[in-house]
Each structure stands twice: as C-alpha cells, then as structure tokens.
Design an enzyme around this catalytic site. Structure first.
Site: not given
Length: 354
Positions: A175, A200
């Site tokens: 994030t 990710h």
C-alpha cells in the site's frame, strides 16, 4: 474506534446499497454521501471522514480530478470503487498514482448484488484504508502534463563501479508503494544496478505499471519474464499473480517467474523474492522494504540480514502504511531506516562501495 466513511458516487442505487451494507458493521459509520464532488467537497471540509469511497465517472467533476485536489489540499485515505477500474485499466493506475490507497472494480450490471457478494472485501479494504496516511503524488504521476522523454541521467558518483559488476537490489512494497517506487526510480541514473521489485498488485496491472515507469525513468523498466538477466540499467517488476525469484548462474542473476501458492496472502510475495536472494546472493544484495500493510517481506529480510545482505526500511514518517517496514525493524532485520527521499542515495551508495 468508529471509522467515518463518506461516499461520492453518482448512482443512487450504489449509495443506497453501500449504506445498507455498512450499517451492519458497528466499527464503520457512513457519515454522508453525495452524487458528485461539487456537492461532496464542502461537506468533507466541514466533517472530515476517515476514509473516502469515491467513484470516477461523475458529472461536474470526475473522481480522479477530485482525488488530486484532495491530495493536494488535505489528503484523505481514499478507496476508488468504479466501473472504470477493471483489471488492466490505466484508470486504476492513474488512481493509485494520484494517491488512492486501494482500487475496487465494480461491474456495470448487477451492481447491488456484486456489492452484497463482496461486502467482506469492501469492509476490510475500508478498515485498512483508515490506517493509511496518504501523501500527494509525485509530480510525474499527479495527472499534470509530463514529458515522455527519459530524464537526463545524473552524473555517476565518485568510485562508481564498472558496468560489469552485477550486485542485485531488491525492493518490496504494498500500500502506497506505487508512488514510493516511482520516487526512488526517478532519482536513479540509467546505469544503476539491476533492481528486482515486488509490488503487491493484481494480475494485468503490473505490465501497465512497468510501462508507465519506463516512460519516466532513466532505467529501463519492464515486467519480469522467466529467464531475464538482472543487469545494470534494468528494473524488473514481478508480474501480478506470479512469484518472482532470483537464481545465480555464471556470476549473473536471473529472474525465475513461476506460479505457486499465495505467501502471506500475496502473489507475488516479497518474502519469496527476498528468500531466493538470500540463498543465491547473500552479502551481494541490497534489500529495501517500503510502505505496505501487513508483514510480507519482513522474515525474508531477516534471512537476508543473517546472510550478510545490506537491508534498508522506509521510515514511519514517509510511509503511507508503516506495516511491512515496522515488522522488519521489530525482527531486527534492518541495518538502516530511511525516509523515502534518501532511498535512491542508499542504492547509489551501496553500488559505490566496490
């Protein structure tokens, strides 16, 4: 603690469905909603939410423009929920680059049922977003006009290694990582050491993300392919839905891209890359763990640290989410904790050591 959520979506059906879904969770309070940013803006300024759930395609002002405005004035953790952010969509990358914490794609048909079916994922995303500290996007990704020409390569520092030397740099993030990675790569010259990155990101997004970075960075950036040699001037991005590892042969490092189970709930996983580098590179490697939720990469970094690799974690103040770096620091896996603005210098310093 109750998470205050504000919804901006031009669909009355979506707003009503979200109100119905969120009222069942006592930790989330829907404090308001609006059909477009022009109506939402004054309400948000008056009663600041913890998380903004934002559509993109709306009358008056589109969601991306509103997101950039928010991030420039007073950043709010924002989750994009839109029909325009399906897998592989450039709009999703634009949203992440502009500062969105997460992106959720919704279908054009069957919206109400879709929201019901994905309630758990939506609630978890909102709760995760509430812990984020979003920051304004870097200039090249902010939606402002940008040149497609590669930036001028800065002069190499004194003591710079020759191009034949090949010591891998490894970066893991989640994030907030799309912005953090871009800021690091923008500061590196074209002949920097080869870099392998796990960010990710869902399948189909990574190729487009790599293409985006390749347009603005001095180094060549592309999605990793099985058998690619990690050479100077090249950045390899782990493909979404596949794991990236390194192997060594004849003094060179090569990418291994393969399927496999999720590790730490992720595929690609930072731990998978870091552990492979610990086995084949050891003290030759520099491992960097950037902003991200959870603990993926922390144990792999601990193994790298034990094998003599240089290890760096992003500091809390510059992280969007201080999860992955915090866990690595807790494990005693980190040599140095740095703000994101000093990470590129750490790469060049490692490269210059000889």
């Amino acid at each position: 603690m109750t998470i205050k959520v504000y919804v901006v979506d031009d669909s009355a059906v979506v707003r009503q469905a979200l109100q119905h879904l969120l009222q069942d969770d006592s930790t989330i309070a829907l404090i308001g909603s609006a059909p477009n940013p022009l109506i939402a803006a004054p309400a948000i300024r008056k009663h600041r939410p913890d998380v903004l759930l934002l559509d993109i395609e709306m009358p008056g002002m589109d969601g991306l423009s509103f997101l950039r405005q928010i991030m420039a004035e007073a950043p709010i953790p924002t989750v994009i929920c839109s029909t325009l952010t399906s897998a592989g969509s450039s709009m999703a990358l634009e949203a992440l680059a502009a500062g969105a914490v997460a992106v959720i794609a919704k279908p054009r048909l069957g919206l109400k049922q879709y929201l019901e079916d994905t309630r758990r994922e939506l609630v978890q995303t909102l709760k995760a977003a509430a812990r984020a500290r979003p920051r304004a996007a870097v200039a090249s990704a902010s939606g402002c006009a940008r040149s497609t020409a590669r930036p001028t390569t800065p002069p190499a520092p004194a003591g710079r290694r020759t191009l034949s030397v090949n010591k891998p740099v490894l970066i893991g993030s989640s994030t907030g990582g799309t912005q953090a990675i871009e800021s690091v790569l923008l500061a590196l010259p074209a002949d920097s050491p080869g870099i392998a990155i796990v960010q990710h990101m869902p399948e189909k997004f990574t190729a487009m993300y790599a293409e985006r970075l390749n347009k603005v960075c001095a180094m060549t950036v592309r999605e990793a392919r099985d058998g690619d040699r990690l050479e100077r001037g090249l950045v390899l991005i782990a493909p979404g839905g596949r794991h990236l590892q390194l192997r060594k042969a004849a003094g060179q490092y090569f990418a291994v891209v393969a399927d496999g189970p999720h590790v730490n709930r992720h595929k690609p996983s930072v731990d998978v890359l870091f552990r492979s580098a610990a086995d084949c590179a050891g003290p030759d490697a520099l491992a960097i763990l950037l902003t991200g939720m959870g603990d993926d990469g922390a144990r792999g970094m601990k193994l790298l640290h034990q094998r003599g690799a240089r290890t760096v974690a992003q500091d809390e103040a510059s992280c969007v989410v201080f999860g992955m770096p915090k866990e690595a620091i807790r494990l005693g896996a980190v040599d140095e904790v740095l703000p994101i603005g000093r990470v590129a210098a750490a790469v060049l310093g490692f490269d210059a050591r000889g």
